[in-house]
Design a protein around this motif. Structure first.
Motif, PDB file in Angstrom:
ATOM      1  N   GLU A 123      34.412  29.457 107.229  1.00  0.00           N
ATOM      2  CA  GLU A 123      33.109  29.104 106.671  1.00  0.00           C
ATOM      3  C   GLU A 123      32.627  30.275 105.834  1.00  0.00           C
ATOM      4  OE1 GLU A 123      30.208  27.835 109.460  1.00  0.00           O
ATOM      5  OE2 GLU A 123      31.329  26.057 110.096  1.00  0.00           O
ATOM      6  N   ILE A 124      32.177  29.975 104.616  1.00  0.00           N
ATOM      7  CA  ILE A 124      31.756  31.011 103.669  1.00  0.00           C
ATOM      8  C   ILE A 124      30.315  30.752 103.266  1.00  0.00           C
ATOM      9  CG2 ILE A 124      32.220  32.061 101.421  1.00  0.00           C
ATOM     10  CD1 ILE A 124      35.107  31.221 101.717  1.00  0.00           C
ATOM     11  N   SER A 125      29.551  31.845 103.235  1.00  0.00           N
ATOM     12  CA  SER A 125      28.148  31.769 102.830  1.00  0.00           C
ATOM     13  C   SER A 125      27.919  32.759 101.698  1.00  0.00           C
ATOM     14  CB  SER A 125      27.227  32.085 104.014  1.00  0.00           C
ATOM     15  OG  SER A 125      25.883  32.087 103.610  1.00  0.00           O
ATOM     16  N   PRO A 126      27.098  32.407 100.719  1.00  0.00           N
ATOM     17  CA  PRO A 126      26.853  33.330  99.605  1.00  0.00           C
ATOM     18  C   PRO A 126      26.000  34.513 100.045  1.00  0.00           C
ATOM     19  CG  PRO A 126      25.455  31.417  99.401  1.00  0.00           C
ATOM     20  CD  PRO A 126      26.368  31.134 100.545  1.00  0.00           C
ATOM     21  N   LEU A 127      26.212  35.653  99.408  1.00  0.00           N
ATOM     22  CA  LEU A 127      25.398  36.839  99.673  1.00  0.00           C
ATOM     23  C   LEU A 127      24.061  36.732  98.960  1.00  0.00           C
ATOM     24  CD1 LEU A 127      28.072  39.656  99.361  1.00  0.00           C
ATOM     25  CD2 LEU A 127      26.881  38.975 101.438  1.00  0.00           C
ATOM     26  N   HIS A 128      22.995  37.269  99.597  1.00  0.00           N
ATOM     27  CA  HIS A 128      21.657  37.376  99.015  1.00  0.00           C
ATOM     28  C   HIS A 128      21.040  36.001  98.722  1.00  0.00           C
ATOM     29  CE1 HIS A 128      23.175  41.361  98.738  1.00  0.00           C
ATOM     30  NE2 HIS A 128      23.908  41.138  97.659  1.00  0.00           N
ATOM     31  N   ALA A 129      21.475  35.000  99.410  1.00  0.00           N
ATOM     32  CA  ALA A 129      20.847  33.674  99.285  1.00  0.00           C
ATOM     33  C   ALA A 129      20.746  33.106 100.695  1.00  0.00           C
ATOM     34  CB  ALA A 129      21.665  32.762  98.373  1.00  0.00           C
ATOM     35  N   TYR A 130      19.584  33.337 101.338  1.00  0.00           N
ATOM     36  CA  TYR A 130      19.439  33.015 102.742  1.00  0.00           C
ATOM     37  C   TYR A 130      18.229  32.103 102.971  1.00  0.00           C
ATOM     38  CZ  TYR A 130      22.524  37.048 103.301  1.00  0.00           C
ATOM     39  OH  TYR A 130      23.565  37.921 103.213  1.00  0.00           O
ATOM     40  N   ARG A 131      18.232  31.499 104.134  1.00  0.00           N
ATOM     41  CA  ARG A 131      17.085  30.759 104.634  1.00  0.00           C
ATOM     42  C   ARG A 131      16.926  31.081 106.120  1.00  0.00           C
ATOM     43  NH1 ARG A 131      19.166  24.472 105.372  1.00  0.00           N
ATOM     44  NH2 ARG A 131      20.878  24.951 106.819  1.00  0.00           N
ATOM     45  N   ALA A 132      15.746  30.875 106.628  1.00  0.00           N
ATOM     46  CA  ALA A 132      15.471  31.113 108.046  1.00  0.00           C
ATOM     47  C   ALA A 132      15.289  29.778 108.744  1.00  0.00           C
ATOM     48  CB  ALA A 132      14.223  31.978 108.220  1.00  0.00           C
ATOM     49  N   MET A 133      15.985  29.603 109.853  1.00  0.00           N
ATOM     50  CA  MET A 133      15.879  28.384 110.644  1.00  0.00           C
ATOM     51  C   MET A 133      15.146  28.712 111.937  1.00  0.00           C
ATOM     52  SD  MET A 133      17.111  26.073 108.757  1.00  0.00           S
ATOM     53  CE  MET A 133      17.045  24.738 109.951  1.00  0.00           C
ATOM     54  N   LEU A 134      13.966  28.095 112.101  1.00  0.00           N
ATOM     55  CA  LEU A 134      13.113  28.344 113.260  1.00  0.00           C
ATOM     56  C   LEU A 134      13.357  27.285 114.315  1.00  0.00           C
ATOM     57  CD1 LEU A 134      11.720  29.705 110.740  1.00  0.00           C
ATOM     58  CD2 LEU A 134       9.580  29.472 111.989  1.00  0.00           C
ATOM     59  N   SER A 135      13.577  27.733 115.552  1.00  0.00           N
ATOM     60  CA  SER A 135      13.765  26.817 116.683  1.00  0.00           C
ATOM     61  C   SER A 135      12.443  26.708 117.437  1.00  0.00           C
ATOM     62  CB  SER A 135      14.876  27.328 117.611  1.00  0.00           C
ATOM     63  OG  SER A 135      16.096  27.439 116.913  1.00  0.00           O
ATOM     64  N   VAL A 136      11.672  25.667 117.115  1.00  0.00           N
ATOM     65  CA  VAL A 136      10.318  25.512 117.650  1.00  0.00           C
ATOM     66  C   VAL A 136      10.377  24.741 118.964  1.00  0.00           C
ATOM     67  CG1 VAL A 136       7.976  24.751 117.144  1.00  0.00           C
ATOM     68  CG2 VAL A 136       9.496  25.445 115.272  1.00  0.00           C
ATOM     69  N   LYS A 137       9.691  25.256 119.974  1.00  0.00           N
ATOM     70  CA  LYS A 137       9.653  24.571 121.261  1.00  0.00           C
ATOM     71  C   LYS A 137       8.875  23.265 121.156  1.00  0.00           C
ATOM     72  CE  LYS A 137       9.960  28.797 124.017  1.00  0.00           C
ATOM     73  NZ  LYS A 137       9.296  29.634 125.039  1.00  0.00           N
ATOM     74  N   GLU A 138       9.188  22.376 122.069  1.00  0.00           N
ATOM     75  CA  GLU A 138       8.562  21.049 122.055  1.00  0.00           C
ATOM     76  C   GLU A 138       7.044  21.137 122.152  1.00  0.00           C
ATOM     77  OE1 GLU A 138       9.023  16.837 124.535  1.00  0.00           O
ATOM     78  OE2 GLU A 138       9.844  18.710 125.324  1.00  0.00           O
ATOM     79  N   ALA A 139       6.534  22.091 122.933  1.00  0.00           N
ATOM     80  CA  ALA A 139       5.087  22.194 123.136  1.00  0.00           C
ATOM     81  C   ALA A 139       4.366  22.748 121.918  1.00  0.00           C
ATOM     82  CB  ALA A 139       4.789  23.074 124.352  1.00  0.00           C
ATOM     83  N   ASP A 140       5.114  23.386 120.980  1.00  0.00           N
ATOM     84  CA  ASP A 140       4.482  24.024 119.824  1.00  0.00           C
ATOM     85  C   ASP A 140       4.755  23.318 118.511  1.00  0.00           C
ATOM     86  OD1 ASP A 140       3.389  26.075 121.384  1.00  0.00           O
ATOM     87  OD2 ASP A 140       5.248  27.245 121.287  1.00  0.00           O
TER      88      ASP A 140
END
Length: 422
Positions: A311-328
């Motif tokens: 699996e290859i990902s480009p450099l300097h091109a990112y995103r953030a994936m937030l794992s939000v709890k059910e209560a929030d």
């Protein structure tokens, strides 16, 4: 018992745990020879107390000594009739020494006042009055202690009530409410390199963590059977092509068409074999960093068609994936801002903007979490790498401190009430 011994007894009764005491006065009948009154035995004064008494009298100073658990204090009782050297031995604990000294000083002052009020300190009738006075003083002291104790409890209750009121007011003060969310850094695009056919790994040059350019060879599959098949098809193609030309020269068009169809079929198989030979070289589909895959320790291992090898990902091109709890998840909205700290970069804070919260959820540690994508607003992303983990704090608005601290517990109580009482 002499009158002076009775005065001495009054002082001893005013000081708890008194072991012994001695009082010295000058008797005119004894030609100014010192006379000692001792308690509890007036005939046998304590030698140690007498030594301390003489030492204190000669120097005109207060002498104090403590040897666990006994405290000896030697001082003077000053009255209008003169000074009376006085020594007392008390049994006290180490942490009560100072308090006992103050009590002894207070008792001596009381005795001096009583001696001043008495016409003759050595006369008997005044002693009874003095005893009554000491009893009254003890009652007043006890009453004072009770009053002080009651006052102390009143002060404690007053300050406790004041603190309770302050806390009650404080819980309504609004503050910025931030939801803490576990976050993972991912590449904006992640491309997989899969096995194009069933085969065996022949060689591998790169692995996870390496930086690659588009077209770089990552690994090779064993292509020997494909090359043999390619040679066989090329030979068969030449045979069908020769037959086609032969039938065409003899004007046997029917057989010529059959030979041509077979030649075209073999040509298609040859093209397919040539493509597989080319696909045996696993090449990088894009420039970036390999985030998954290491075949260097799997040489000659079999792979199946469709297996993900890299699996290859480009450099300097990112995103953030937030794992939000059910209560929030109810607090997460598109366009909210957040701050992110990563475990690998604890001294740097990244700014996020939430793009959207997906309705899909993932199962982590047996609890559902909803995924929300966020965009990194910072320009300097050189230190970031895919799969870095951290905690993001999402700004969701203002709320009272009390609600911020206890709303999860209140929600849980509501669910339990609904489950068991309704």
């Amino acid at each position: 018992m002499s009158s002076l011994t009775q005065w001495l007894e009054l002082v001893c009764k005013m000081v708890p745990d008194t072991q012994s005491a001695v009082l010295q006065h000058i008797s005119e009948q004894a030609n100014t020879k010192p006379v000692y009154s001792s308690w509890p035995n007036s005939k046998k004064p304590s030698e140690k107390l007498l030594e301390t008494l003489v030492f204190s009298s000669q120097r005109g100073a207060v002498v104090t000594s403590y040897s666990d658990p006994y405290l000896i204090v030697s001082t003077h009782i000053s009255t209008q009739q003169g000074n009376y050297p006085f020594a007392i031995r008390v049994k006290v604990k180490e942490d009560s020494v100072e308090a006992t000294k103050k009590l002894i000083q207070w008792s001596i002052r009381w005795l001096a006042e009583l001696l001043n009020q008495a016409a003759d300190p050595l006369a008997g009738p005044s002693t009874k009055t003095a005893v009554d006075s000491v009893s009254d003083a003890s009652v007043q002291t006890s009453s004072l202690e009770n009053t002080t104790s009651s006052s102390s409890w009143y002060v404690r209750w007053k300050y406790g009530l004041l603190a309770l009121i302050c806390c009650a007011i404080l819980v309504f003060v609004p503050v910025n409410y931030r939801v803490a969310v576990d976050t993972v850094i991912e590449g904006k695009v992640q491309m997989a390199v899969v096995a194009p056919f069933d085969g065996y790994i022949k060689s591998a040059t790169l692995s996870a963590g390496d930086t690659v350019n588009e077209g770089d060879v990552l690994a090779m599959l064993d292509d020997q059977p494909l090359r043999l098949e390619q040679l066989r098809l090329e030979s068969q193609l030449q045979e069908y092509d020769k037959g086609y030309r032969k039938h065409l020269a003899g004007r046997d068009y029917g057989q010529a068409n059959v030979a041509k169809a077979k030649r075209d079929q073999v040509q298609a198989q040859l093209n397919q074999a040539s493509l597989r030979v080319e696909q045996a070289q696993l090449k990088a589909p894009m420039s970036g960093i390999i985030i998954k895959g290491d075949l260097t320790r799997q040489i000659n291992a079999p792979v199946d068609n469709g297996d993900v090898l890299f699996e290859i990902s480009p450099l300097h091109a990112y995103r953030a994936m937030l794992s939000v709890k059910e209560a929030d998840i109810r607090f997460i909205k598109e366009g909210q801002s957040a701050e992110l700290k990563l475990a690998a970069l604890p001294n740097q804070i990244f700014t996020l903007t939430l793009l959207h919260a997906t309705p899909l959820f993932d199962d982590q540690d047996g609890a559902p979490v909803y995924l929300a994508e966020a965009q990194l607003e910072d320009d300097d992303l050189n230190n970031l790498r895919p799969n870095m983990e951290g905690v993001a704090r999402v700004e969701v608005g203002k709320a009272p401190i009390g609600w911020v601290l206890f709303h999860h517990f209140i929600d849980w109580c509501r669910i339990q009430y609904w489950r068991w009482l309704l």
